[in-house]
Design a protein around this motif. Sequence first.
Motif, PDB file in Angstrom:
ATOM      1  N   VAL A  13       0.838  -1.202   0.000  1.00  0.00           N
ATOM      2  CA  VAL A  13       0.000   0.000   0.000  1.00  0.00           C
ATOM      3  C   VAL A  13       0.874   1.253   0.000  1.00  0.00           C
ATOM      4  N   PHE A  14       1.957   1.229   0.762  1.00  0.00           N
ATOM      5  CA  PHE A  14       2.870   2.372   0.815  1.00  0.00           C
ATOM      6  C   PHE A  14       3.509   2.624  -0.551  1.00  0.00           C
ATOM      7  N   LEU A  15       3.966   1.554  -1.203  1.00  0.00           N
ATOM      8  CA  LEU A  15       4.609   1.718  -2.510  1.00  0.00           C
ATOM      9  C   LEU A  15       3.612   2.190  -3.559  1.00  0.00           C
ATOM     10  N   ILE A  16       2.380   1.681  -3.498  1.00  0.00           N
ATOM     11  CA  ILE A  16       1.356   2.127  -4.450  1.00  0.00           C
ATOM     12  C   ILE A  16       1.037   3.596  -4.238  1.00  0.00           C
ATOM     13  N   THR A  17       0.982   4.029  -2.975  1.00  0.00           N
ATOM     14  CA  THR A  17       0.713   5.438  -2.686  1.00  0.00           C
ATOM     15  C   THR A  17       1.832   6.322  -3.213  1.00  0.00           C
ATOM     16  N   ILE A  18       3.083   5.902  -3.002  1.00  0.00           N
ATOM     17  CA  ILE A  18       4.220   6.669  -3.514  1.00  0.00           C
ATOM     18  C   ILE A  18       4.184   6.725  -5.041  1.00  0.00           C
ATOM     19  N   ALA A  19       3.837   5.602  -5.666  1.00  0.00           N
ATOM     20  CA  ALA A  19       3.779   5.574  -7.127  1.00  0.00           C
ATOM     21  C   ALA A  19       2.678   6.496  -7.647  1.00  0.00           C
ATOM     22  N   LEU A  20       1.544   6.553  -6.962  1.00  0.00           N
ATOM     23  CA  LEU A  20       0.467   7.454  -7.382  1.00  0.00           C
ATOM     24  C   LEU A  20       0.878   8.911  -7.230  1.00  0.00           C
ATOM     25  N   LEU A  21       1.591   9.237  -6.147  1.00  0.00           N
ATOM     26  CA  LEU A  21       2.048  10.617  -5.957  1.00  0.00           C
ATOM     27  C   LEU A  21       3.046  11.011  -7.039  1.00  0.00           C
ATOM     28  N   VAL A  22       4.004  10.133  -7.320  1.00  0.00           N
ATOM     29  CA  VAL A  22       4.996  10.431  -8.360  1.00  0.00           C
ATOM     30  C   VAL A  22       4.315  10.555  -9.716  1.00  0.00           C
ATOM     31  N   GLY A  23       3.338   9.688  -9.980  1.00  0.00           N
ATOM     32  CA  GLY A  23       2.608   9.774 -11.245  1.00  0.00           C
ATOM     33  C   GLY A  23       1.830  11.072 -11.374  1.00  0.00           C
ATOM     34  N   ALA A  24       1.219  11.534 -10.294  1.00  0.00           N
ATOM     35  CA  ALA A  24       0.480  12.794 -10.342  1.00  0.00           C
ATOM     36  C   ALA A  24       1.422  13.963 -10.600  1.00  0.00           C
ATOM     37  N   VAL A  25       2.608  13.948  -9.986  1.00  0.00           N
ATOM     38  CA  VAL A  25       3.584  15.018 -10.221  1.00  0.00           C
ATOM     39  C   VAL A  25       4.053  15.000 -11.672  1.00  0.00           C
ATOM     40  N   LEU A  26       4.289  13.806 -12.220  1.00  0.00           N
ATOM     41  CA  LEU A  26       4.729  13.712 -13.612  1.00  0.00           C
ATOM     42  C   LEU A  26       3.646  14.175 -14.574  1.00  0.00           C
ATOM     43  N   VAL A  27       2.394  13.847 -14.273  1.00  0.00           N
ATOM     44  CA  VAL A  27       1.291  14.287 -15.132  1.00  0.00           C
ATOM     45  C   VAL A  27       1.165  15.803 -15.084  1.00  0.00           C
ATOM     46  N   ALA A  28       1.317  16.398 -13.899  1.00  0.00           N
ATOM     47  CA  ALA A  28       1.241  17.856 -13.791  1.00  0.00           C
ATOM     48  C   ALA A  28       2.395  18.523 -14.528  1.00  0.00           C
ATOM     49  N   ALA A  29       3.593  17.948 -14.440  1.00  0.00           N
ATOM     50  CA  ALA A  29       4.738  18.523 -15.146  1.00  0.00           C
ATOM     51  C   ALA A  29       4.561  18.398 -16.656  1.00  0.00           C
ATOM     52  N   ALA A  30       4.021  17.278 -17.117  1.00  0.00           N
ATOM     53  CA  ALA A  30       3.796  17.112 -18.548  1.00  0.00           C
ATOM     54  C   ALA A  30       2.730  18.081 -19.048  1.00  0.00           C
ATOM     55  N   ALA A  31       1.684  18.296 -18.264  1.00  0.00           N
ATOM     56  CA  ALA A  31       0.648  19.249 -18.662  1.00  0.00           C
ATOM     57  C   ALA A  31       1.212  20.665 -18.719  1.00  0.00           C
ATOM     58  N   GLN A  32       2.062  21.029 -17.762  1.00  0.00           N
ATOM     59  CA  GLN A  32       2.667  22.360 -17.768  1.00  0.00           C
ATOM     60  C   GLN A  32       3.594  22.526 -18.968  1.00  0.00           C
ATOM     61  N   ALA A  33       4.347  21.484 -19.299  1.00  0.00           N
ATOM     62  CA  ALA A  33       5.217  21.553 -20.469  1.00  0.00           C
ATOM     63  C   ALA A  33       4.397  21.680 -21.747  1.00  0.00           C
ATOM     64  N   LEU A  34       3.258  21.001 -21.809  1.00  0.00           N
ATOM     65  CA  LEU A  34       2.399  21.098 -22.987  1.00  0.00           C
ATOM     66  C   LEU A  34       1.821  22.495 -23.117  1.00  0.00           C
ATOM     67  N   VAL A  35       1.404  23.085 -21.990  1.00  0.00           N
ATOM     68  CA  VAL A  35       0.872  24.446 -22.019  1.00  0.00           C
ATOM     69  C   VAL A  35       1.953  25.428 -22.454  1.00  0.00           C
TER      70      VAL A  35
END
Length: 59
Positions: A13-35
Amino acid sequence: MSSISGPLFILAVFLITIALLVGAVLVAAAAQALVNRVRGQHGPQQNATTYPTMLYPRY
């Protein structure tokens, strides 16, 4: 159902939570780069306007 509270389940559960947080940060960075690519901005230096009064304050 004693394996649910086991250390392996908690670790998973801890690793899945960390993976979701890292994925959300990467998605936000990709969206900002696209903008930035759509707007044509490559950094904060291009659209920053400096006025002479900002560089030399008047006394």
